[in-house]
Design a protein around this motif. Sequence first.
Motif, PDB file in Angstrom:
ATOM      1  N   PHE A 449       0.899  -1.074   0.065  1.00 54.00           N
ATOM      2  CA  PHE A 449       0.010  -0.015   0.124  1.00 54.00           C
ATOM      3  C   PHE A 449       0.938   1.273  -0.138  1.00 54.00           C
ATOM      4  O   PHE A 449       1.910   1.262   0.522  1.00 54.00           O
ATOM      5  N   SER A 451       0.586   5.445  -0.008  1.00 53.97           N
ATOM      6  CA  SER A 451      -0.333   6.647   0.162  1.00 53.97           C
ATOM      7  C   SER A 451       0.233   7.916   0.117  1.00 53.97           C
ATOM      8  O   SER A 451       1.588   8.128   0.392  1.00 53.97           O
ATOM      9  N   LYS A 497      -6.743   3.673  -8.104  1.00 50.18           N
ATOM     10  CA  LYS A 497      -6.825   3.018  -6.750  1.00 50.18           C
ATOM     11  C   LYS A 497      -6.005   1.581  -6.403  1.00 50.18           C
ATOM     12  O   LYS A 497      -5.183   1.368  -5.378  1.00 50.18           O
ATOM     13  N   ARG A 507      -2.195  -1.471  -3.563  1.00 55.59           N
ATOM     14  CA  ARG A 507      -3.211  -0.358  -3.411  1.00 55.59           C
ATOM     15  C   ARG A 507      -2.645   1.017  -3.111  1.00 55.59           C
ATOM     16  O   ARG A 507      -1.522   0.903  -2.829  1.00 55.59           O
ATOM     17  N   GLY A 509      -3.551   5.289  -2.030  1.00 57.16           N
ATOM     18  CA  GLY A 509      -4.429   5.974  -1.353  1.00 57.16           C
ATOM     19  C   GLY A 509      -4.174   7.315  -1.398  1.00 57.16           C
ATOM     20  O   GLY A 509      -2.918   7.887  -1.646  1.00 57.16           O
ATOM     21  N   GLN A 511      -4.715  10.097   1.434  1.00 55.76           N
ATOM     22  CA  GLN A 511      -5.269  10.255   2.519  1.00 55.76           C
ATOM     23  C   GLN A 511      -4.260  11.422   3.378  1.00 55.76           C
ATOM     24  O   GLN A 511      -3.306  11.414   4.060  1.00 55.76           O
ATOM     25  N   ASP A 737      -7.524   5.364   8.972  1.00 58.07           N
ATOM     26  CA  ASP A 737      -7.712   5.032   7.800  1.00 58.07           C
ATOM     27  C   ASP A 737      -6.678   4.514   6.834  1.00 58.07           C
ATOM     28  O   ASP A 737      -6.622   3.412   6.090  1.00 58.07           O
ATOM     29  N   ARG A 740      -6.505   0.616   8.127  1.00 55.78           N
ATOM     30  CA  ARG A 740      -7.339   0.279   7.386  1.00 55.78           C
ATOM     31  C   ARG A 740      -7.001  -0.394   6.014  1.00 55.78           C
ATOM     32  O   ARG A 740      -7.363  -1.557   5.678  1.00 55.78           O
ATOM     33  N   GLU A 741      -6.618   0.540   5.177  1.00 56.56           N
ATOM     34  CA  GLU A 741      -6.219   0.085   4.003  1.00 56.56           C
ATOM     35  C   GLU A 741      -4.993  -0.916   3.931  1.00 56.56           C
ATOM     36  O   GLU A 741      -5.042  -1.743   3.031  1.00 56.56           O
ATOM     37  N   LEU A 744      -6.477  -4.130   4.364  1.00 59.41           N
ATOM     38  CA  LEU A 744      -7.098  -4.859   3.354  1.00 59.41           C
ATOM     39  C   LEU A 744      -6.174  -5.288   2.361  1.00 59.41           C
ATOM     40  O   LEU A 744      -6.403  -6.263   1.787  1.00 59.41           O
ATOM     41  N   SER A 745      -5.015  -4.869   2.435  1.00 54.45           N
ATOM     42  CA  SER A 745      -3.892  -5.560   1.564  1.00 54.45           C
ATOM     43  C   SER A 745      -3.845  -7.019   1.928  1.00 54.45           C
ATOM     44  O   SER A 745      -3.247  -7.990   1.192  1.00 54.45           O
TER      45      SER A 745
END
Length: 748
Positions: A449, A451, A497, A507, A509, A511, A737, A740-741, A744-745
């Motif tokens: 991820f 971001s 995304k 992913r 993001g 943020q 957040d 959380r992301e 999800l990965s």
Amino acid sequence: MMLLATDLDGTFLGGKMADRLKLYRIIQNQKNIKLVFVTGRGLESVIPLLNDPIIPRPDYIIADVGATVVNGHTLESIEPLQGEIEKKWPSIYDIQQAMSKIAHIEYQRVPQQRRCSYYYETNTDLQEVTAIAEEFSCDIITSVDKYLDILPRDVNKGTTLLKLIQYLDIDKDEVLAAGDTMNDLSLLMVGSQAVAVGKSEQSLLEATKADPLIYHAESAGAGGILECMSNISHFKRYADDKEPLEQVKIRENKNQLVMVYHRLPFDCTEINGKVIRTKPVSPNGVIPSLLGLFEEGRSGIWIGEEVMRGDGQEVKNELIDVDRYKNLVAATISLPKEDIDRFYRVFCKEAFWPTIFSFIDKARFNHDDWHHYLKINRMFAERIAKEADEGALVWIHEYNLWMVPAYLKPLRPDLKIGFFHHTAFPAADIFNIIPWRREIIGSLLLCDFISFHIPRYVENFIDVLRSHTPFKVIKRINVAKQFLTYSCALGIEQMTKIIEVDGRQIRLGAQPVGVNYDHIKNTLNHKSVKQKIDKYLKEKKESKIKRIVSIERLDYVKGPLEKIQAFDEFLENYPEFRGKVSLINVCTPPSQGMKIYNKIRDKVNQAVGEINGKYATLDWTPIQYFFQALPFEEVLIQYAISDIAWITPLRDGLNLVAKEYVATQGLLQGNGVLVLSEFAGASVELPYAIFTNPYDRKSLIESLLKALMMDEEEARLRISRSLEQIKYYDIHYWGSDFVRELELSVAK
């Protein structure tokens, strides 16, 4: 009373960190638990553990696979036990001479005062080794198909522990032994309750499966000991968990979170040559928010750098705040000051900083410094690899650690890696100027991820990828819910995304960091702060001078000189405002050693002096200039009493000052006006600000004039609407957040 006799590596020092900390706390809090380290290590390699503030000090140590037994507090030999062992030893030199004839075996270069240890291979002739051992009335002990020890007959972990139990006159029913390798077989078979912890060597499990006294745990390391204690009625009372059930579930159901940041979550002060660690001076900002992720007992490690202490001693891992963050440990990377300066204040600020913000004429690329940068990044990666639980989530912060994923992924492919950029991310034609762009992009693509503050930076990153590697866009999303689209310089409609590179999904993001809304609210409610605000507002009303506040770190990126020059021209073009407006310009000094800011500092000082000299009167000063860092309370007071916040960076990854001003004015139901640069990331979150182009002096002047002339009701409405955004997307939302992301990965 209970006596816990435990192997170290893989057992007492193994398993999840939260389980280790829980077991250690139980031992430290229960005075009727005696602890015995039973290890294959030499005593010399056990001693560093005795100075670790997290690990409980053992009452006794059985080292050298049973050949050494000492008091854990004094390190004095336990007699007559040690004397009996010494009498059994043949000449170590004779054994070494005989063993030198055997192929595929290597003498261990470790302290061996009371042992004879080797590394062996699968093709080593163990029968020949056994024959040599028997010549000297010795036994051999092997472990994990790698380690081999020759010891006097009937000297091993188990026999020495049994003699210690008899010496202490302890009932075997009160003893719990724990291990994980064949090296521990004798330890587990002394006739007491024992546990083979999770992930034990298969041969140990096979050898002990029929013994009713030996519990086979599912949890690894310290968790296996806790599991056994909880399931054996005799020891259950020691393992009773007084932790609230909700916190236990949070801790057990969530992966460990590893925070990787160049800053540590505390300040260090040296008093009489001793380093004292204290809470950060400012409770505002990113660090307190990140700490908040661990308040409910989540297991975590915070890895950061610190200037090496004068005594040169290694900094041990330590709990940050056992009351608030009971399972959060600080792991410090100690570096000489000159290394930190070269890494951060020289290379990062001279090569990456100007490039990130598109000031390519100021970029200086030094290949020797790049190799030093790699060295520091490798140190961070190795420390993460050493400390992190299996399957942990790793959150890496900022461009100065860009290369950590490249070193970390091969070391620990089980970890999930997230990366957050606290700065802007430039367009492809700017980023690709960096000589090491391929290495950096390759490293980032090993993350799960990635971001950034705003969607524009995500798309800049995607454009960079297009010039480096083939990839597939799996998902794009509309961003209008949270961000402006076409109505400002940094706005876009859609954002990438999820991408796929070499079969891996990554992913992405957007943020933006938020403000600590609750902290601002609580600070404004302090009696002393309220009194100061009331006092200054009364003085302002009497003077009838409108206050324009500008608070920024001294940095050419922030455009401090351009703003002052625009204010000069404003007073020249609109003489009716002379004596009626005052610019409160607070410039926080950069960190010591950053020479790249000396030139801009001198130019700003000169410009302020010239303007004040040109326009000042006996009762009015156009610019009140402060080259200092103000306490956060004082900053909020300045926000509260100012009519306008003039925030005009040439480039800015985000700009929290703008958000803090809105929060302060909104909470006080004020009518302050925010003038904000179109090139600050926060501009795409704050549609009710007055936007300005800091590269255009006319725009700077006209936006300031518009703010000064704005109707109070309109200004109050703009602030209240902006407050809704600031309050919802606060600092806690940002931290949660991101995690959380990253989680999800893990789930994908």
